[in-house]
Design a protein around this motif. Structure first.
Motif, PDB file in Angstrom:
ATOM      1  N   GLU A 226       0.838  -1.193   0.000  1.00 24.56           N
ATOM      2  CA  GLU A 226       0.000   0.000   0.000  1.00 24.56           C
ATOM      3  C   GLU A 226       0.874   1.244   0.000  1.00 24.56           C
ATOM      4  OE1 GLU A 226      -2.391  -0.355   3.469  1.00 24.56           O
ATOM      5  OE2 GLU A 226      -3.472  -2.142   2.770  1.00 24.56           O
ATOM      6  N   LEU A 227       0.297   2.339  -0.443  1.00 25.52           N
ATOM      7  CA  LEU A 227       1.029   3.604  -0.480  1.00 25.52           C
ATOM      8  C   LEU A 227       1.524   3.979   0.914  1.00 25.52           C
ATOM      9  CD1 LEU A 227       1.874   5.876  -2.401  1.00 25.52           C
ATOM     10  CD2 LEU A 227      -0.249   7.061  -1.825  1.00 25.52           C
ATOM     11  N   GLY A 228       0.732   3.643   1.928  1.00 30.85           N
ATOM     12  CA  GLY A 228       1.098   3.969   3.302  1.00 30.85           C
ATOM     13  C   GLY A 228       2.358   3.268   3.780  1.00 30.85           C
ATOM     14  N   HIS A 229       2.740   2.153   3.128  1.00 28.59           N
ATOM     15  CA  HIS A 229       3.948   1.441   3.543  1.00 28.59           C
ATOM     16  C   HIS A 229       5.184   2.329   3.411  1.00 28.59           C
ATOM     17  CE1 HIS A 229       1.838  -2.621   3.132  1.00 28.59           C
ATOM     18  NE2 HIS A 229       2.360  -2.609   4.339  1.00 28.59           N
ATOM     19  N   LEU A 230       5.176   3.231   2.417  1.00 31.39           N
ATOM     20  CA  LEU A 230       6.337   4.084   2.198  1.00 31.39           C
ATOM     21  C   LEU A 230       6.654   4.918   3.439  1.00 31.39           C
ATOM     22  CD1 LEU A 230       8.496   5.218   0.272  1.00 31.39           C
ATOM     23  CD2 LEU A 230       6.787   6.861  -0.547  1.00 31.39           C
ATOM     24  N   PHE A 231       5.620   5.249   4.211  1.00 31.55           N
ATOM     25  CA  PHE A 231       5.807   6.125   5.373  1.00 31.55           C
ATOM     26  C   PHE A 231       5.710   5.364   6.698  1.00 31.55           C
ATOM     27  CE2 PHE A 231       3.833   8.479   1.865  1.00 31.55           C
ATOM     28  CZ  PHE A 231       4.835   9.409   1.619  1.00 31.55           C
ATOM     29  N   ALA A 232       5.711   4.023   6.615  1.00 28.07           N
ATOM     30  CA  ALA A 232       5.594   3.213   7.834  1.00 28.07           C
ATOM     31  C   ALA A 232       6.785   3.407   8.759  1.00 28.07           C
ATOM     32  CB  ALA A 232       5.454   1.731   7.465  1.00 28.07           C
ATOM     33  N   GLY A 233       7.927   3.792   8.206  1.00 31.01           N
ATOM     34  CA  GLY A 233       9.108   4.021   9.023  1.00 31.01           C
ATOM     35  C   GLY A 233       8.977   5.221   9.944  1.00 31.01           C
ATOM     36  N   PHE A 234       7.989   6.080   9.672  1.00 27.62           N
ATOM     37  CA  PHE A 234       7.737   7.218  10.554  1.00 27.62           C
ATOM     38  C   PHE A 234       6.840   6.826  11.725  1.00 27.62           C
ATOM     39  CE2 PHE A 234       8.834   9.306   6.547  1.00 27.62           C
ATOM     40  CZ  PHE A 234       9.761  10.243   6.989  1.00 27.62           C
ATOM     41  N   ARG A 235       6.392   5.572  11.706  1.00 23.72           N
ATOM     42  CA  ARG A 235       5.531   5.092  12.789  1.00 23.72           C
ATOM     43  C   ARG A 235       6.188   3.988  13.615  1.00 23.72           C
ATOM     44  NH1 ARG A 235       2.102   5.148   8.269  1.00 23.72           N
ATOM     45  NH2 ARG A 235       2.098   2.867   8.153  1.00 23.72           N
ATOM     46  N   LYS A 236       7.239   3.394  13.090  1.00 22.61           N
ATOM     47  CA  LYS A 236       7.893   2.298  13.793  1.00 22.61           C
ATOM     48  C   LYS A 236       9.418   2.453  13.703  1.00 22.61           C
ATOM     49  CE  LYS A 236       8.581  -2.723  13.713  1.00 22.61           C
ATOM     50  NZ  LYS A 236       8.331  -4.001  13.007  1.00 22.61           N
ATOM     51  N   ASN A 237      10.085   2.373  14.847  1.00 22.47           N
ATOM     52  CA  ASN A 237      11.551   2.435  14.918  1.00 22.47           C
ATOM     53  C   ASN A 237      12.134   3.654  14.201  1.00 22.47           C
ATOM     54  OD1 ASN A 237      11.437   0.030  16.324  1.00 22.47           O
ATOM     55  ND2 ASN A 237      11.936  -1.253  14.571  1.00 22.47           N
ATOM     56  N   THR A 238      11.393   4.753  14.225  1.00 19.62           N
ATOM     57  CA  THR A 238      11.820   5.949  13.498  1.00 19.62           C
ATOM     58  C   THR A 238      13.171   6.463  13.976  1.00 19.62           C
ATOM     59  OG1 THR A 238       9.482   6.566  13.304  1.00 19.62           O
ATOM     60  CG2 THR A 238      11.111   8.252  12.766  1.00 19.62           C
ATOM     61  N   GLY A 239      13.363   6.498  15.287  1.00 22.33           N
ATOM     62  CA  GLY A 239      14.603   7.028  15.834  1.00 22.33           C
ATOM     63  C   GLY A 239      15.828   6.268  15.372  1.00 22.33           C
ATOM     64  N   GLN A 240      15.747   4.929  15.403  1.00 25.82           N
ATOM     65  CA  GLN A 240      16.896   4.118  14.998  1.00 25.82           C
ATOM     66  C   GLN A 240      17.135   4.197  13.483  1.00 25.82           C
ATOM     67  OE1 GLN A 240      19.080   2.689  17.088  1.00 25.82           O
ATOM     68  NE2 GLN A 240      17.855   3.682  18.684  1.00 25.82           N
ATOM     69  N   LEU A 241      16.054   4.261  12.710  1.00 28.74           N
ATOM     70  CA  LEU A 241      16.202   4.405  11.263  1.00 28.74           C
ATOM     71  C   LEU A 241      16.854   5.751  10.934  1.00 28.74           C
ATOM     72  CD1 LEU A 241      12.752   3.010  10.082  1.00 28.74           C
ATOM     73  CD2 LEU A 241      14.979   1.955   9.671  1.00 28.74           C
TER      74      LEU A 241
ATOM     75  N   TRP B  95      23.559  -1.119   3.744  1.00 33.71           N
ATOM     76  CA  TRP B  95      22.753  -1.918   2.822  1.00 33.71           C
ATOM     77  C   TRP B  95      21.617  -2.681   3.520  1.00 33.71           C
ATOM     78  CZ3 TRP B  95      22.522  -1.927  -2.381  1.00 33.71           C
ATOM     79  CH2 TRP B  95      21.777  -2.950  -2.981  1.00 33.71           C
ATOM     80  N   PHE B  96      21.935  -3.401   4.571  1.00 37.21           N
ATOM     81  CA  PHE B  96      20.940  -4.199   5.290  1.00 37.21           C
ATOM     82  C   PHE B  96      20.425  -3.509   6.553  1.00 37.21           C
ATOM     83  CE2 PHE B  96      23.584  -7.661   3.291  1.00 37.21           C
ATOM     84  CZ  PHE B  96      22.606  -8.116   2.418  1.00 37.21           C
ATOM     85  N   ALA B  97      20.981  -2.332   6.865  1.00 35.68           N
ATOM     86  CA  ALA B  97      20.700  -1.719   8.161  1.00 35.68           C
ATOM     87  C   ALA B  97      19.217  -1.411   8.373  1.00 35.68           C
ATOM     88  CB  ALA B  97      21.535  -0.446   8.324  1.00 35.68           C
ATOM     89  N   SER B  98      18.559  -0.823   7.371  1.00 34.36           N
ATOM     90  CA  SER B  98      17.147  -0.467   7.530  1.00 34.36           C
ATOM     91  C   SER B  98      16.286  -1.702   7.765  1.00 34.36           C
ATOM     92  CB  SER B  98      16.647   0.295   6.304  1.00 34.36           C
ATOM     93  OG  SER B  98      17.215   1.582   6.245  1.00 34.36           O
ATOM     94  N   ALA B  99      16.573  -2.771   7.011  1.00 38.54           N
ATOM     95  CA  ALA B  99      15.800  -4.001   7.166  1.00 38.54           C
ATOM     96  C   ALA B  99      16.008  -4.605   8.549  1.00 38.54           C
ATOM     97  CB  ALA B  99      16.188  -5.007   6.081  1.00 38.54           C
ATOM     98  N   LEU B 100      17.238  -4.575   9.042  1.00 37.51           N
ATOM     99  CA  LEU B 100      17.529  -5.132  10.363  1.00 37.51           C
ATOM    100  C   LEU B 100      16.849  -4.323  11.464  1.00 37.51           C
ATOM    101  CD1 LEU B 100      21.294  -5.973   9.800  1.00 37.51           C
ATOM    102  CD2 LEU B 100      19.510  -7.627  10.360  1.00 37.51           C
ATOM    103  N   VAL B 101      16.814  -3.012  11.307  1.00 40.92           N
ATOM    104  CA  VAL B 101      16.132  -2.167  12.288  1.00 40.92           C
ATOM    105  C   VAL B 101      14.626  -2.394  12.230  1.00 40.92           C
ATOM    106  CG1 VAL B 101      15.548   0.215  12.895  1.00 40.92           C
ATOM    107  CG2 VAL B 101      17.915  -0.384  12.340  1.00 40.92           C
ATOM    108  N   MET B 102      14.085  -2.447  11.025  1.00 40.26           N
ATOM    109  CA  MET B 102      12.637  -2.522  10.862  1.00 40.26           C
ATOM    110  C   MET B 102      12.086  -3.906  11.200  1.00 40.26           C
ATOM    111  SD  MET B 102      10.646  -0.100  10.107  1.00 40.26           S
ATOM    112  CE  MET B 102       9.050   0.393   9.515  1.00 40.26           C
ATOM    113  N   LEU B 103      12.768  -4.948  10.759  1.00 40.56           N
ATOM    114  CA  LEU B 103      12.238  -6.305  10.916  1.00 40.56           C
ATOM    115  C   LEU B 103      12.777  -7.036  12.139  1.00 40.56           C
ATOM    116  CD1 LEU B 103      12.334  -7.494   7.189  1.00 40.56           C
ATOM    117  CD2 LEU B 103      10.454  -6.412   8.444  1.00 40.56           C
ATOM    118  N   ASN B 104      13.929  -6.605  12.655  1.00 40.26           N
ATOM    119  CA  ASN B 104      14.533  -7.294  13.791  1.00 40.26           C
ATOM    120  C   ASN B 104      14.719  -6.394  15.002  1.00 40.26           C
ATOM    121  OD1 ASN B 104      16.130  -8.497  11.094  1.00 40.26           O
ATOM    122  ND2 ASN B 104      15.273 -10.051  12.449  1.00 40.26           N
ATOM    123  N   ASP B 105      14.207  -5.155  14.910  1.00 35.26           N
ATOM    124  CA  ASP B 105      14.309  -4.194  16.017  1.00 35.26           C
ATOM    125  C   ASP B 105      15.743  -3.983  16.480  1.00 35.26           C
ATOM    126  OD1 ASP B 105      11.511  -3.728  16.146  1.00 35.26           O
ATOM    127  OD2 ASP B 105      11.259  -5.606  17.242  1.00 35.26           O
TER     128      ASP B 105
END
Length: 254
Positions: free
Chosen positions: A92-107, A180-190
């Motif tokens: 969904e279009l909203g997925h693009l901005f999901a990083g502003f709702r979850k783990n934003t600080g670490q991202l 390269w993998f940092a965003s995925a590790l933050v988002m999916l593995n906290d």
């Protein structure tokens, strides 16, 4: 335990990277294209918005650096979109901005660290330019010939610029590996930002060969994508974004 074994040992709770075969670099792109085809129109829209946002932020002279910080946040959201798609849901279009709702600080911290590293790389890369240009001018002054000084300074600056460019590209390679993998590790593995970047670097180092194949294939596809007035980028752009996720799934076996 070897030094590399220490490097590639993840922080507790984070997945360990696997070494995959060289041909997997090509398959990351194929897998990404398969995901793209499922919702091609939306992926093109997501990619265009992603590019426009980052380009707009980067063009602002006073806050251009913000683009570097926002990029991991936006990509983290796209990672969630890829995960949803893999689970049978729709992106969904909203997925693009999901990083502003979850783990934003670490991202955002991933972006801040990478920005600082890029700035350091740029400063270090300028050193050969300053040394070569300054040395040439001093030699010209010593010789006492204005023409010789100008010619020597021009040659020194040209050589220094070449060395600076090569050094800069050499320095951004490890920075790219760390992000390269940092965003995925933050988002999916906290993961914490610094832990994610260290683990990303070790995972890329472990898989130099597939990344080499990936880079060469992406380069060829990039040239081909530019031939029809650059329209091929509407496909290649989203595919390259998605490949950040497919490579993560392959290397970390999620």
């Amino acid at each position: 335990m070897s030094e590399f074994s220490k490097l590639s040992t993840p922080t507790a709770g984070l997945p360990a990277p696997h070494r995959v075969t060289a041909d997997r670099g090509w398959h990351w792109l194929l897998d990404a294209f398969d995901k793209f085809k499922q919702q091609a129109g939306l992926w093109i829209v997501l990619w265009l918005i992603y590019v426009i946002i980052l380009a707009a932020l980067s063009s602002m002279t006073t806050i251009g650096f913000v683009g570097q910080i926002v990029a991991p946040i936006l990509f983290g959201g796209l990672v969630l979109g890829c995960t949803a798609q893999e689970e049978g849901e729709e992106v969904e279009l909203g997925h693009l901005f999901a990083g502003f709702r979850k783990n934003t600080g670490q991202l955002a911290l991933v972006g801040v660290i990478s920005l600082v590293l890029f700035l350091i790389a740029a400063v270090v890369a300028v050193v050969p330019l300053a040394i070569m240009g300054g040395t040439s001018m001093i030699m010209g002054l010593t010789a006492g010939k204005a023409t010789g000084m100008a010619t020597g300074a021009g040659l020194g600056l040209a050589l220094g610029a070449l060395l600076a460019l090569l050094l800069f590209f050499a320095l951004i390679v490890p920075i790219t590996m760390a992000t390269w993998f940092a965003s995925a590790l933050v988002m999916l593995n906290d993961a914490q930002a610094l832990d994610a970047m260290k683990l990303s670097f070790s995972a890329c180092w472990l898989n130099v060969m597939p990344f080499t194949v990936y880079g060469l294939v992406a380069l060829v596809l990039g040239v081909l994508a530019m031939i029809p007035l650059g329209l091929g980028l509407l496909v290649l752009g989203p595919v390259l974004l998605i490949s950040g996720y497919t490579s993560y799934r392959d290397v970390f076996g999620g």
